[in-house]
Enzyme design. Sequence first.
Site, short mmCIF file in Angstrom:
data_model
loop_
_atom_site.label_atom_id
_atom_site.label_comp_id
_atom_site.label_asym_id
_atom_site.label_seq_id
_atom_site.Cartn_x
_atom_site.Cartn_y
_atom_site.Cartn_z
N ASN A 132 -23.57 -14.13 31.41
CA ASN A 132 -24.62 -15.13 31.22
C ASN A 132 -25.83 -14.87 32.11
OD1 ASN A 132 -23.13 -16.46 29.28
ND2 ASN A 132 -22.29 -17.96 30.70
N ASP A 164 -29.44 -8.35 25.35
CA ASP A 164 -28.69 -9.23 24.47
C ASP A 164 -27.44 -8.51 23.94
OD1 ASP A 164 -28.36 -11.68 23.07
OD2 ASP A 164 -29.08 -10.74 21.24
N ASP A 187 -24.74 -8.19 27.17
CA ASP A 187 -23.98 -9.31 27.74
C ASP A 187 -22.57 -9.41 27.16
OD1 ASP A 187 -24.66 -10.28 25.23
OD2 ASP A 187 -25.98 -11.86 25.99
N ARG A 223 -16.60 -8.41 27.75
CA ARG A 223 -15.33 -7.76 27.40
C ARG A 223 -14.87 -6.82 28.51
NH1 ARG A 223 -17.95 -8.28 22.45
NH2 ARG A 223 -19.10 -6.33 22.69
N ASP A 280 -25.54 -17.35 24.67
CA ASP A 280 -26.24 -16.25 24.02
C ASP A 280 -26.94 -16.73 22.75
OD1 ASP A 280 -26.37 -13.05 23.68
OD2 ASP A 280 -25.93 -13.95 21.74
N HIS A 281 -26.24 -17.53 21.96
CA HIS A 281 -26.78 -18.05 20.71
C HIS A 281 -27.95 -18.99 20.98
CE1 HIS A 281 -26.14 -18.29 16.38
NE2 HIS A 281 -26.42 -19.57 16.43
N ASP A 334 -31.00 -16.97 21.89
CA ASP A 334 -31.56 -16.39 20.66
C ASP A 334 -32.32 -17.44 19.86
OD1 ASP A 334 -30.50 -13.93 21.27
OD2 ASP A 334 -28.72 -14.17 20.00
#
Length: 391
Positions: free
Chosen positions: A52, A105, A108, A113, A126-127, A130
Amino acid sequence: MMQGYFIDHLGKEALESFVYKGEDKSLIYKYVLSPLAEFLVNRCTPRHIAPNTITALAMAIMTASFINIWYWLPVLVTRQDETIEAPLWIFFAHGVAMLVYQTMDNMDGKQARRTRSSSPLGLLFDHGCDAINTPMSCISWIATMGLISQGGWRNDAVIGGAFFSAIFPFYLGTWEEYYTGALVLPVFNGPSEGLLLGAATFILTSVKGTDWWQTTSVVDFLLFGENMHSVTNCEALLIISVLVALREVFVRIFAICKGYGIYCLINLLPLVILFSCAMKVISKHDFFHQNSRLYLNLVGVLFLEAVTALMLDHMTHTKFCAFRLILVPLVIFSLIIDGVDNDTLHSFLLIYTVGVSTFVVFKMRIIVHEICAALSINCFKIKSDFTSKND
């Protein structure tokens, strides 16, 4: 038992069992963008950096560039007697900022992972970024086109087309994910090819200038001088963008209605209201000229609120409420715009924008806090054994 403003105990259970499903079919993403992000994460990114944090830094870069263009180009459509000159470097800087944002983007998720810190919070964060960047980039793109007010419909179509091709595919992708549980991006999509073309547009502007977009050179060349309707370079680019967006919109609508019923269309209501009200205000040229950025910023904030609510409801298995009270003043504003003087309209718009923005900021803060509490995580700190290891 958890009982928050936006997440209850059932939402907490849904978040704990949530698994993200998605696919990007873009060939550019597969062979260029993804390997680049993988390389930068593995070779250049310390393990203790939270995903983040990468997302927030990318958003900060885009916001700074957006404000920079706003400073130099305060109005989106200039009048014939106005002269607004902006240094060309701001467009090059914004193009680079878009490329940096796109790369970070992509980084991240790979960092999440890598450090085993993937979570629904990271997906929403993240969404959400965006969702902020999409209307911001659209507004900056409109400012870059060098539109000149001529009192006709063509500028209205350019601005409306730009917003349509930006926010409709984004919202429809989230809407589809709400029902199917998976976000599938087509071969040509906004996060990959869209951002690359957007960055190329700004970089080209830094070479040619904003006036070039109002010439007909490209269309004249392609049609061997037979450009009967004097289609400008800007309009040609918009026509292509809208056609691509329309195809994606219709494909998603058809697939969801076929699989889940036509009633699903009700959840597109916030998007339809936003776009319809925006086109109504854009057509009132004298008012929109003076308040274009303020109004489109408001639309961007309302878009953020709706699309993040849809995403959160998907993750918490909650029914999405398409009738959003926060949009009522926007509808009222659109209905009274022809019968009220511009000063009163400006005051109404300013109060509404400040109030909505304040509400959305606090709402996002509460949602982040509640997800962190539900999952026992920290937004900007990795809770993982990787934090104690060296790279």
